[in-house]
Design an enzyme around this catalytic site. Sequence first.
Site, mmCIF file in Angstrom:
data_model
loop_
_atom_site.group_PDB
_atom_site.id
_atom_site.type_symbol
_atom_site.label_atom_id
_atom_site.label_comp_id
_atom_site.label_asym_id
_atom_site.label_seq_id
_atom_site.Cartn_x
_atom_site.Cartn_y
_atom_site.Cartn_z
ATOM 1 C CE LYS A 39 -10.807 30.597 49.051
ATOM 2 N NZ LYS A 39 -10.237 30.808 50.399
ATOM 3 C CE1 TYR A 260 5.309 10.794 24.784
ATOM 4 C CE2 TYR A 260 3.375 11.473 26.060
ATOM 5 C CZ TYR A 260 4.179 11.586 24.924
ATOM 6 O OH TYR A 260 3.842 12.474 23.946
ATOM 7 C CG MET A 308 -0.420 18.587 27.263
ATOM 8 S SD MET A 308 0.479 19.588 26.068
ATOM 9 C CE MET A 308 2.121 19.565 26.768
#
Length: 366
Positions: A39, A260, A308
């Site tokens: 799965k 950041y 990101m």
Amino acid sequence: MSGSDFEAARLTVRLGAVNANFRACRHMCGPAAVAGVVKAEAYGMGMIPVARSLAAIGCDTFFVARLEEGVKLRPEVPEARIFVLDGAQPDAVPALVGHRLTPVLNSLAEVAAWSAAARTLRTDLDAAVHIDTGMNRLGLPGAELAVLAAESKTRLAGLRVVLWMSHLACAEDPQARMNRIQLDRFHTALAMLPAAPASFASSAGIMLGKDYAFDMVRPGVGLYGGNPQPSRPNPFATVAVLTGRILQMRHIEPGESAGYGATFRPTRPSVLATCGLGYTDGLMRALAGRGFGAIDGKRVPVAGRVSMDLITLDVTDAPSAKVGGDVEFIGDHIALEEIAAASGTASYEILTSLARRVPRHYEGAP
Ligand SMILES: *Cc1c(COP(=O)(O)O)cnc(C)c1O
């Protein structure tokens, strides 16, 4: 893959290790059969390559969660049994029949829907039936089990039960009392029901010993190298190797910061290396200040926040770090369980969070 040879990051999937882990399950559980749980794209490793690889060494039974997963898998393993854990909601019945998928029936209502389909089609249909022994998630609860046992002839009309199944809630902890309690309940349930093969153990259940193996075991995470019982040594081989390329390096001095929020503030002259992997790719923001990579086996801490698309490492103590070089984030030096702990999650979520954007490379494909 794209037309370019350059890859900022890659996930190497060792199919040979998947097969070795499958064989290890056979070893631990024999003579019980071993099914492959594939799965969620085989926990992010790629359902089709994994299923092909397992089929090539004789795995003839697979479990998926979703109907769509079963539909996608069917043409790849035309002869195999494919169980669908989501069961047989009435509107899923035509596709289950059409693709020769075997539902894991989770309620009397699903038993009735599947039995009705058998009647309509004037044929017998295979089914697994999931008995809830304490998970309280899917499966027939106690009251429904009693009804099924009392009225099994009529309720199961037209159905061939090929598997009675249940699922353990606490198998990752070998000391948990819940394991024995569920085992006793499953034995009690089986004694009430018509004879058919039974299945109880997932990866962690396999490690609980042969009492838990019954006729078929259902490993998922162990096939993919996860440690099902993190308190014990991992019996399974590493499958997923996640690496990122160093895109740029720089020196910074005390008084400067990186990333950041300017959260990385070195107290010594430092060397930073930034790699092409970020939280989009599955390296979680929670790794800030806690995670690490490995360069030629040497551990290097994450410097500041995860971006990101990028992650920055403090490579001051790793002299072999160089632009274009690889950093391992998961693999032979950093176990899944370690990055999971540093991320505040479980190995399962680490594997399934590895983004499609990370190119997969398959080693040992049949
Ligand atoms: C996902 C799942 C498995 C496989 O579990 P692992 O812990 O990954 O081995 C087995 N059975 C059921 C019902 C599942 O949902």
